[in-house]
Motif scaffolding. Structure first.
Motif, PDB file in Angstrom:
ATOM      1  N   LEU A 129       0.841  -1.193   0.000  1.00  0.00           N
ATOM      2  CA  LEU A 129       0.000   0.000   0.000  1.00  0.00           C
ATOM      3  C   LEU A 129       0.881   1.250   0.000  1.00  0.00           C
ATOM      4  O   LEU A 129       1.381   1.651   1.051  1.00  0.00           O
ATOM      5  N   PRO A 130       1.053   1.889  -1.150  1.00  0.00           N
ATOM      6  CA  PRO A 130       1.854   3.118  -1.214  1.00  0.00           C
ATOM      7  C   PRO A 130       1.025   4.354  -0.888  1.00  0.00           C
ATOM      8  O   PRO A 130       1.308   5.444  -1.366  1.00  0.00           O
ATOM      9  N   GLU A 131      -0.005   4.175  -0.077  1.00  0.00           N
ATOM     10  CA  GLU A 131      -0.975   5.249   0.150  1.00  0.00           C
ATOM     11  C   GLU A 131      -0.338   6.522   0.711  1.00  0.00           C
ATOM     12  O   GLU A 131      -0.665   7.637   0.285  1.00  0.00           O
ATOM     13  N   LEU A 132       0.560   6.377   1.671  1.00  0.00           N
ATOM     14  CA  LEU A 132       1.155   7.559   2.283  1.00  0.00           C
ATOM     15  C   LEU A 132       2.040   8.318   1.300  1.00  0.00           C
ATOM     16  O   LEU A 132       2.286   9.506   1.479  1.00  0.00           O
ATOM     17  N   ASP A 133       2.498   7.644   0.256  1.00  0.00           N
ATOM     18  CA  ASP A 133       3.267   8.320  -0.790  1.00  0.00           C
ATOM     19  C   ASP A 133       2.360   8.937  -1.847  1.00  0.00           C
ATOM     20  O   ASP A 133       2.847   9.631  -2.743  1.00  0.00           O
ATOM     21  N   ARG A 134       1.070   8.667  -1.766  1.00  0.00           N
ATOM     22  CA  ARG A 134       0.131   9.126  -2.785  1.00  0.00           C
ATOM     23  C   ARG A 134      -0.944  10.054  -2.228  1.00  0.00           C
ATOM     24  O   ARG A 134      -1.954  10.311  -2.881  1.00  0.00           O
ATOM     25  N   GLY A 135      -0.768  10.504  -0.999  1.00  0.00           N
ATOM     26  CA  GLY A 135      -1.721  11.430  -0.412  1.00  0.00           C
ATOM     27  C   GLY A 135      -3.053  10.812  -0.071  1.00  0.00           C
ATOM     28  O   GLY A 135      -4.088  11.482  -0.138  1.00  0.00           O
ATOM     29  N   ALA A 136      -3.050   9.541   0.278  1.00  0.00           N
ATOM     30  CA  ALA A 136      -4.316   8.844   0.558  1.00  0.00           C
ATOM     31  C   ALA A 136      -4.150   7.901   1.736  1.00  0.00           C
ATOM     32  O   ALA A 136      -3.058   7.746   2.289  1.00  0.00           O
ATOM     33  N   LEU A 137      -5.259   7.297   2.120  1.00  0.00           N
ATOM     34  CA  LEU A 137      -5.289   6.259   3.143  1.00  0.00           C
ATOM     35  C   LEU A 137      -6.262   5.193   2.659  1.00  0.00           C
ATOM     36  O   LEU A 137      -7.012   5.418   1.718  1.00  0.00           O
ATOM     37  N   GLY A 138      -6.264   4.046   3.313  1.00  0.00           N
ATOM     38  CA  GLY A 138      -7.248   3.037   2.952  1.00  0.00           C
ATOM     39  C   GLY A 138      -6.649   1.686   2.643  1.00  0.00           C
ATOM     40  O   GLY A 138      -5.458   1.559   2.322  1.00  0.00           O
ATOM     41  N   ALA A 139      -7.497   0.646   2.723  1.00  0.00           N
ATOM     42  CA  ALA A 139      -7.183  -0.753   2.416  1.00  0.00           C
ATOM     43  C   ALA A 139      -6.269  -1.435   3.426  1.00  0.00           C
ATOM     44  O   ALA A 139      -5.815  -2.545   3.184  1.00  0.00           O
ATOM     45  N   ALA A 140      -6.008  -0.779   4.569  1.00  0.00           N
ATOM     46  CA  ALA A 140      -5.331  -1.499   5.654  1.00  0.00           C
ATOM     47  C   ALA A 140      -6.220  -2.657   6.108  1.00  0.00           C
ATOM     48  O   ALA A 140      -5.722  -3.702   6.544  1.00  0.00           O
ATOM     49  N   THR A 141      -7.524  -2.470   6.008  1.00  0.00           N
ATOM     50  CA  THR A 141      -8.488  -3.533   6.295  1.00  0.00           C
ATOM     51  C   THR A 141      -8.114  -4.802   5.542  1.00  0.00           C
ATOM     52  O   THR A 141      -8.145  -5.909   6.096  1.00  0.00           O
ATOM     53  N   ASP A 237      -3.332  16.881  -1.567  1.00  0.00           N
ATOM     54  CA  ASP A 237      -2.872  17.588  -2.762  1.00  0.00           C
ATOM     55  C   ASP A 237      -1.375  17.857  -2.697  1.00  0.00           C
ATOM     56  O   ASP A 237      -0.665  17.769  -3.707  1.00  0.00           O
ATOM     57  N   ARG A 238      -0.892  18.196  -1.501  1.00  0.00           N
ATOM     58  CA  ARG A 238       0.524  18.499  -1.345  1.00  0.00           C
ATOM     59  C   ARG A 238       1.383  17.269  -1.640  1.00  0.00           C
ATOM     60  O   ARG A 238       2.419  17.361  -2.305  1.00  0.00           O
ATOM     61  N   VAL A 239       0.918  16.116  -1.162  1.00  0.00           N
ATOM     62  CA  VAL A 239       1.672  14.889  -1.392  1.00  0.00           C
ATOM     63  C   VAL A 239       1.528  14.431  -2.839  1.00  0.00           C
ATOM     64  O   VAL A 239       2.501  14.033  -3.480  1.00  0.00           O
ATOM     65  N   ARG A 240       0.308  14.528  -3.380  1.00  0.00           N
ATOM     66  CA  ARG A 240       0.095  14.097  -4.766  1.00  0.00           C
ATOM     67  C   ARG A 240       0.851  14.962  -5.762  1.00  0.00           C
ATOM     68  O   ARG A 240       1.172  14.514  -6.866  1.00  0.00           O
ATOM     69  N   ALA A 241       1.150  16.194  -5.383  1.00  0.00           N
ATOM     70  CA  ALA A 241       1.888  17.082  -6.283  1.00  0.00           C
ATOM     71  C   ALA A 241       3.279  16.551  -6.569  1.00  0.00           C
ATOM     72  O   ALA A 241       3.900  16.907  -7.574  1.00  0.00           O
ATOM     73  N   THR A 242       3.787  15.694  -5.683  1.00  0.00           N
ATOM     74  CA  THR A 242       5.117  15.117  -5.891  1.00  0.00           C
ATOM     75  C   THR A 242       5.039  13.820  -6.668  1.00  0.00           C
ATOM     76  O   THR A 242       6.072  13.220  -6.969  1.00  0.00           O
ATOM     77  N   PHE A 243       3.805  13.375  -6.985  1.00  0.00           N
ATOM     78  CA  PHE A 243       3.631  12.107  -7.685  1.00  0.00           C
ATOM     79  C   PHE A 243       4.315  12.159  -9.049  1.00  0.00           C
ATOM     80  O   PHE A 243       4.187  13.118  -9.805  1.00  0.00           O
ATOM     81  N   GLY A 244       5.047  11.097  -9.358  1.00  0.00           N
ATOM     82  CA  GLY A 244       5.738  11.041 -10.638  1.00  0.00           C
ATOM     83  C   GLY A 244       7.176  11.506 -10.561  1.00  0.00           C
ATOM     84  O   GLY A 244       7.951  11.293 -11.497  1.00  0.00           O
ATOM     85  N   THR A 245       7.554  12.145  -9.451  1.00  0.00           N
ATOM     86  CA  THR A 245       8.940  12.619  -9.329  1.00  0.00           C
ATOM     87  C   THR A 245       9.852  11.508  -8.849  1.00  0.00           C
ATOM     88  O   THR A 245      11.065  11.564  -9.056  1.00  0.00           O
ATOM     89  N   ASP A 246       9.269  10.493  -8.191  1.00  0.00           N
ATOM     90  CA  ASP A 246      10.068   9.361  -7.711  1.00  0.00           C
ATOM     91  C   ASP A 246       9.965   8.234  -8.733  1.00  0.00           C
ATOM     92  O   ASP A 246       9.020   7.476  -8.751  1.00  0.00           O
ATOM     93  N   LYS A 247      10.943   8.111  -9.574  1.00  0.00           N
ATOM     94  CA  LYS A 247      10.905   7.143 -10.651  1.00  0.00           C
ATOM     95  C   LYS A 247      11.054   5.711 -10.162  1.00  0.00           C
ATOM     96  O   LYS A 247      10.817   4.762 -10.901  1.00  0.00           O
ATOM     97  N   GLY A 250       7.260   3.368  -9.910  1.00  0.00           N
ATOM     98  CA  GLY A 250       6.859   2.624 -11.088  1.00  0.00           C
ATOM     99  C   GLY A 250       5.374   2.419 -11.269  1.00  0.00           C
ATOM    100  O   GLY A 250       4.926   1.965 -12.292  1.00  0.00           O
ATOM    101  N   GLN A 251       4.561   2.700 -10.252  1.00  0.00           N
ATOM    102  CA  GLN A 251       3.123   2.552 -10.397  1.00  0.00           C
ATOM    103  C   GLN A 251       2.441   3.901 -10.234  1.00  0.00           C
ATOM    104  O   GLN A 251       3.048   4.874  -9.823  1.00  0.00           O
ATOM    105  N   GLU A 252       1.125   3.939 -10.512  1.00  0.00           N
ATOM    106  CA  GLU A 252       0.460   5.232 -10.443  1.00  0.00           C
ATOM    107  C   GLU A 252      -0.878   5.172  -9.721  1.00  0.00           C
ATOM    108  O   GLU A 252      -1.809   5.874 -10.019  1.00  0.00           O
TER     109      GLU A 252
END
Length: 255
Positions: A129-141, A237-247, A250-252
């Motif tokens: 779960l890369p949620e914390l790197d994507r500005g989200a939470l969820g699916a820990a369930t 939004d702040r975290v998602r703004a960095t999305f794509g900068t960490d090559k 590999g996923q989106e």
């Protein structure tokens, strides 16, 4: 491209997800997946469903780029509701669901396999779960259904993944095979399940869900509330703004 259903052999329906390049599903895709799984489970001739995907990986979660194109919260709400429906459809499918997982299974993919009845994975499969790197939470369930509690927390906080072999050792992956043998291995298990009486299988699925110690629908819905808070606060939004900068990721996707 999209979600399709085919009959692999008597009693077994195969639901295939195909959203290149990485199977990050748009809002409509999650609803289509839910509809396909529910329809397969309602078919009186089906005794087992195999959930599979084409391409490099099984599932990369939701399409973050779709969210970034949305100026409001419509895509977020749609994705959350769509994921909720798809995860629930797998869990509530009237017959057992076997997930055939290759490559990456992250974000929403964890919700799908965590609610499946059995998992067959290729040797290159990874789960996380890369949620914390994507500005989200969820699916820990759902991750908590795959690994022990403390490992789930460490994976969640670090956004690290676990291999198919690691999950096999924890007992949540039924079998690990070379990628070329994945479909055959999943169908082999599905065929063994489908050899049982169809009516009795439906009773068995309902009874096992009924004794589940966690209400996965309510638990996941609780998690989603924090995703909304993260978005309303602006941190997402702040975290998602960095999305794509960490090559190296590999996923989106996310869940």
């Amino acid at each position: 491209m999209g979600v399709s259903t085919s009959e692999a052999e008597k009693g077994v329906a195969v639901v295939t997800v195909d959203f290149p390049p990485v199977n990050a599903l748009p809002v409509r895709g999650w609803y289509d997946l839910a509809d396909a799984v529910r329809a397969a489970g309602r078919d009186p001739d089906v005794r087992c469903v195999v959930l599979t995907a084409t391409g490099r990986g099984f599932n990369a979660g939701v399409d973050i780029k779709e969210m970034q194109r949305d100026g409001g919260h419509g895509a977020l709400i749609g994705a959350n509701r769509g994921c909720f429906e798809a995860f629930a459809a797998v869990y509530e499918c009237e017959v057992p669901v076997v997930a055939a997982v290759q490559g990456f299974c992250v974000g929403g993919g964890i919700g799908l396999v965590g609610n499946s009845d059995a998992i067959v994975a290729s040797e290159d499969a990874v789960f996380g779960l890369p949620e914390l790197d994507r500005g989200a939470l969820g699916a820990a369930t759902h991750l908590a259904r795959l690994v022990p509690q403390h490992l789930m927390r460490a994976l969640y906080y670090t956004s690290r993944t676990a291999t198919a072999e690691e999950l096999h050792r924890h007992g949540s992956v039924w079998k690990v095979v070379p990628r070329a043998e994945l479909r055959e291995a999943a169908l082999e298990l599905a065929h063994e399940i489908a050899a049982k009486d169809g009516y009795l299988l439906r009773l068995a699925k309902a009874s096992i869900n009924g004794i589940d110690p966690v209400d996965v629908r309510r638990s996941y819905r609780f998690e989603q509330g924090f995703t909304f808070e993260a978005n309303l606060s602006g941190v997402a939004d702040r975290v998602r703004a960095t999305f794509g900068t960490d090559k190296s990721k590999g996923q989106e996707g996310q869940s």
